[in-house]
Enzyme design. Structure first.
Site, PDB file in Angstrom:
ATOM      1  N   THR A   4      -2.514   5.147   2.496  1.00  0.00           N
ATOM      2  CA  THR A   4      -2.780   4.221   1.210  1.00  0.00           C
ATOM      3  C   THR A   4      -3.322   2.816   1.645  1.00  0.00           C
ATOM      4  OG1 THR A   4      -0.997   5.178   0.094  1.00  0.00           O
ATOM      5  CG2 THR A   4      -1.747   3.149  -0.762  1.00  0.00           C
TER       6      THR A   4
ATOM      7  N   GLY B  81       3.715   5.587   1.792  1.00  0.00           N
ATOM      8  CA  GLY B  81       4.491   7.129   1.385  1.00  0.00           C
ATOM      9  C   GLY B  81       5.696   6.668   0.609  1.00  0.00           C
TER      10      GLY B  81
END
Length: 528
Positions: free
Chosen positions: A349, A432
């Site tokens: 991410t 995560g």
């Protein structure tokens, strides 16, 4: 104040505009847009597009996006830019065909990419510069190439074997079958062409026409259900943030299908446990944060999913009464072995934050979920497709069971805090499953322990592994590790950094922004 005789860096202080991203080129893009008169939303979108090129293992136009946008008067707008499963997806089909979970690297894990639509929706409401301008840097980098940064190279080489399996990833993400290394020049003309289409024609160039047709055909050829109609039906939804009080601030998160609710449950538990009174580097502080996390994450795994299918509301989950019902599971003196170790979905991410001279602050996160997402890439248009559908379960009746046009439980979560009704801290932590833990730990560092954003992000982290043992970063004092063992935890050295993050604090009294960027990534903060 940090020590200047040990490794580290100072926070960035600026007055007119500021940005913190996980890659230097992303930060450079954001500052350029701000200097041209763009809003914080313009800068955040432009940086996100740039990161889609230079951090392909983390994000891309084939992924999803969430954002919190705070205006100077304290209004905060939430945007859910997460895509949905195919209209033909059905948990019963997966059970009937022997699936016990959705495989990470498969066409079945691919959901509709929501980021491009989200960027367009944000820009239409809060943008100042032309939409096309926001793609300029990214198109140039994709077309002419960029140097691979150290953390990007570290992540890339770990995925070579699986990247070789797909025609698109082999063609666009490997060089003669190998991963690029630090300092290598990498380009992707196919991605540049697609970005140019989106810049000139808007999101319809992505969700309809040749690009959408290739995405659908690529997925279906590998056994998935995604269709052109699924792509054309994409939506990005304005949502009301959920909130709790912590450390004199109102902390806001995006409501489910994201896991931001977990961070708020954790903060409520930490309030009840009075963890703010504990020394920042004490074993008891880490122990209580871990135990609060294990309890809160267990709630996530049982109850959180697409809100249309949840049996309990976000307001109930984030209430102090709900936290009171949970806090009895936490023992201040030892680990509670009866709390199930929550499932740990991996995630890759990018989180970034931007603030502008008009007092707007943007907290935005973009992701393809796994490292290089599904590791399935369209050969002609260069779209790397996310595997967010791997977060679904196949259990009958579960709120997060895969189903037609359903949004999966999401790990990526931006955060925003208000104090006295005005934006005070825009922050987020990648990693995560670690993200809610990161939000609670980093925000506690700021509010409870007086750390500036950079120091709060630098601080050592602890999180559990799949077997329940605690991964301890090198920056955590040995006394903490030894203390955690006395509390009944099994500890081990973390083999990779725990997450990453960015944060901006807003000093309204003195008129400055103060920003930090996580050393666990390649990026930095900058302002002017």
């Amino acid at each position: 104040m940090r020590r200047f005789d040990v490794p580290g860096r100072s926070p960035v202080i600026a007055e007119n505009g500021i940005a913190a991203t996980s890659h230097p080129l992303g930060t450079s893009t954001a500052i350029s847009v701000l200097r041209e008169g763009g809003s914080a939303v313009d800068a955040a979108i432009a940086a996100s597009v740039t990161l889609s090129v230079v951090e392909p293992q983390m994000t891309g136009i084939g992924g999803d996006c969430f954002a919190l946008i705070a205006q100077a008067d304290g209004q905060v707008h939430g945007l859910n830019g997460s895509g949905r499963a195919a209209a033909d997806a059905n948990a019963g089909w997966y059970r009937d065909n022997g699936f016990t979970e959705i495989p990470d690297l498969s066409a079945h894990s691919i959901t509709v990419p929501g980021a491009v639509k989200a960027w367009e929706v944000m820009h239409s409401r809060f943008g100042k510069l032309p939409f096309e301008r926001l793609f300029t840097d990214a198109i140039g980098l994709a077309e002419h190439g960029y140097a691979v940064a150290p953390r990007v190279a570290f992540d890339w080489v770990r995925q070579v074997e699986t990247l070789r399996r797909d025609e698109g990833t082999s063609k666009h993400l490997l060089i003669s079958g190998e991963a690029p290394t630090f300092g290598d020049r990498v380009s992707c003309a196919a991605l540049a062409k697609t970005l140019r289409l989106i810049a000139g024609e808007g999101s319809s160039a992505f969700y309809q026409g040749a690009v959408a047709a290739e995405i659908a055909a690529t997925v279906q050829a590998k056994g998935g259900f995604l269709t052109e109609a699924d792509l054309a039906a994409v939506e990005a939804d304005w949502v009301t943030p959920i909130a709790t009080s912590y450390g004199g601030h109102e902390v806001l998160e995006i409501p489910p299908n994201g896991q931001g609710v977990v961070a708020l449950i954790m903060m409520n538990l930490m309030t009840l446990l009075n963890t703010a009174e504990l020394p920042h580097d004490s074993a008891e502080r880490y122990h209580l944060e871990i135990e609060a996390g294990r309890v809160a994450y267990a709630v996530r795994d049982a109850m959180v999913g697409d809100p249309a299918h949840m049996t309990i509301s976000s307001e109930e989950l984030t209430s102090m009464a709900f936290a009171q019902s949970l806090v009895g599971q936490i023992d201040r003196s030892k680990r509670n072995p009866s709390v199930t170790v929550p499932k740990l979905p991996a995630s890759n991410t990018v989180y970034l934050t931007v603030a502008d001279r008009d007092g707007m602050a943007v907290s935005i996160i973009n992701s393809v979920y796994g490292s290089f997402g599904s590791q399935i890439m369209t050969p002609d248009s260069g779209v790397l497709l996310q595997n967010r559908g791997a977060c679904f379960v196949v259990a009958e009746g579960h709120p997060n069971a895969i189903g037609p046009s359903k949004r999966p439980m999401h790990t990526i979560i931006p955060a925003m805090a208000l104090k006295g009704g005005r934006p005070s801290v825009s922050f987020g932590v990648m990693g995560g499953a670690y993200q809610p833990m990161g939000h609670a730990h980093v925000f506690s560092n700021i509010t409870d322990h007086g750390m500036d954003p950079q120091a709060a992000l630098d601080h050592g982290r602890v999180f559990w592994a799949e077997d329940g043992a605690l991964n301890i970063e090198a920056g955590v004092p040995v006394e903490v590790s030894e203390g955690l063992e006395r509390f009944g935890h099994k500890v081990q050295a973390a083999d990779t950094p725990l997450g990453g993050g960015q944060a901006i604090s807003i000093d309204h009294d003195r008129g400055f922004f103060i920003a930090g960027s996580d050393p666990r990534k390649d990026g930095h903060a900058a302002g002017y």
